[in-house]
Structures are given as structure tokens and as C-alpha cells.
Write a protein that holds these residues in place. Sequence first.
Motif, short mmCIF file in Angstrom:
data_model
loop_
_atom_site.label_atom_id
_atom_site.label_comp_id
_atom_site.label_asym_id
_atom_site.label_seq_id
_atom_site.Cartn_x
_atom_site.Cartn_y
_atom_site.Cartn_z
N ARG A 169 27.03 -4.57 73.58
CA ARG A 169 25.85 -4.82 72.74
C ARG A 169 25.38 -3.51 72.08
NH1 ARG A 169 22.96 -6.89 76.45
NH2 ARG A 169 23.55 -9.05 76.08
N MET A 170 25.38 -2.42 72.83
CA MET A 170 24.97 -1.13 72.29
C MET A 170 25.94 -0.66 71.21
SD MET A 170 22.18 0.04 73.90
CE MET A 170 22.27 1.81 74.07
N THR A 171 27.23 -0.76 71.50
CA THR A 171 28.25 -0.31 70.55
C THR A 171 28.18 -1.08 69.24
OG1 THR A 171 29.71 0.31 72.39
CG2 THR A 171 30.73 0.06 70.21
N ALA A 172 27.86 -2.36 69.34
CA ALA A 172 27.82 -3.22 68.16
C ALA A 172 26.79 -2.77 67.13
CB ALA A 172 27.54 -4.67 68.57
N VAL A 173 25.74 -2.07 67.57
CA VAL A 173 24.70 -1.64 66.65
C VAL A 173 24.72 -0.13 66.42
CG1 VAL A 173 23.19 -3.59 67.17
CG2 VAL A 173 22.97 -1.49 68.52
N GLY A 174 25.78 0.54 66.89
CA GLY A 174 25.91 1.97 66.62
C GLY A 174 25.17 2.87 67.57
N LEU A 175 24.82 2.36 68.76
CA LEU A 175 24.14 3.19 69.76
C LEU A 175 25.10 3.52 70.89
CD1 LEU A 175 20.68 1.39 70.01
CD2 LEU A 175 21.31 3.36 68.60
N ASN A 176 24.87 4.65 71.55
CA ASN A 176 25.71 5.08 72.66
C ASN A 176 25.12 4.60 73.97
OD1 ASN A 176 27.40 6.65 70.92
ND2 ASN A 176 25.83 8.23 70.92
N ASN A 177 25.99 4.12 74.87
CA ASN A 177 25.50 3.63 76.16
C ASN A 177 25.18 4.80 77.09
OD1 ASN A 177 24.90 1.63 78.08
ND2 ASN A 177 26.88 1.93 79.05
#
Length: 217
Positions: free
Chosen positions: A209-217
Amino acid sequence: MSDPHAHRPAVVDLLGLVAFGQLLAFDRLAADARLAPDLRRRAVLSEMAAAEIGTFRRLAGRLAALGVPPEEAMAPYVEPLQAYHDSTEPKDWLEAVTKAYVGDGISDDFLREIAGGLDEPDRRLVLDVLHESRYAEFAAAEFRAALQADPRAANRLSMWARRLVGEALSQAGRVAAADRGALTALVAQGGRVDAQELFGRLTAVHTERMTAVGLNN
């Protein structure tokens, strides 16, 4: 003196947890809508808040049908859930959207997992009250637009998301203590006995979910 809570059906504990979560989400989204930069976005978050109170009424009605006052079923979860929201107050619009996207996403993933231990009609009720995908899509569009305008925002929002997850896991321990093992029993009934495996699945979905919006986990 015996604890009456310990003798209640596990479904009552779960419905109480979900119901109070919906009630708190209504409060949070209604407040966060004021952070919106324009009326269109404010209307979307206000609509999300209205949906939360609608699902709360469904859950409260089911608890009443089971002969349990909704406030009694919700009571054990007031302190831990309120503590989570009090410790994660967003400071601006993007933090509010991140909280809805990350917090609601993890909560919904967990409920999908444990719904397998419920009988009908409660299994269907819990699945029905999960957030609609269009709200996640709205949040994703907000992230992409914000990161396109300012790529540096990714680091700040990623750090905020990690804090949200950390706080959520911390309060999850308090919820587990409050429900006297009821959720663990439901997970086992659903054929998901291994808690480590369960949280591994939740973490994997969160990372996607994080990767899908360009955020790093």
C-alpha cells in the motif's frame, strides 16, 4: 467477583471493538475535514465521516439484537483506541490523509483476517463495514499530486506513516489485553492460528500500500 466480560461470546467483543472504532473514526474525519485545502476535499472527508456513523448504527443495532447494550460492548476499548487517536493528531491535510490511508488500511486488513472466525450474519456485517476502495483511491491521488508538486514531502509523510504504524501496534497490545483473548480465539477459529504469520501478511499488504503511493515503508 467473576468478570461478566469473560463469559460473553467473542463476537460481542469484536462487534464492540469495531463499533467504537467507527464512532472514533467519525469524530476524527469530521475534525480532519477542516484541514482540507478546498471545499471539494472537505466534502469528500465529510462524506467519509457520514459513512462511519452509518456503519456504527448497523453495528450498534446488531449488538442490541444480541441483547448487549452497545456502550457496554464498546467500553473495554475506549481507552486504548482513544489513546491511539490522541497520540496521532495530524497537523495538516496530508498528515490527515496519511492517517486515513494507513490507519484505516491496517484496521481493515486485520478485520478481513479475523472475519473468517465469525458465523453469519456477523461475518458479512464486519466485511460490509470495511471502507470502500474509492476512499483509498482518493487518498492515493492526493499523495501522487502532493509528491509531484514537492517530492521532498515523501520523506516527511513516510516518517509519519511509520509513526502511525508504531502507535497502532502499541495500542493493539492494549486492545488484546482488553478483550481477554477474544480476537485470538476468532483468529484461531478462522484457521489462522499462527500470530506471527498473520502479522507478516498484514505487514506485506501495508508495504504494498505504501509503495503504491510513492512512500517508503
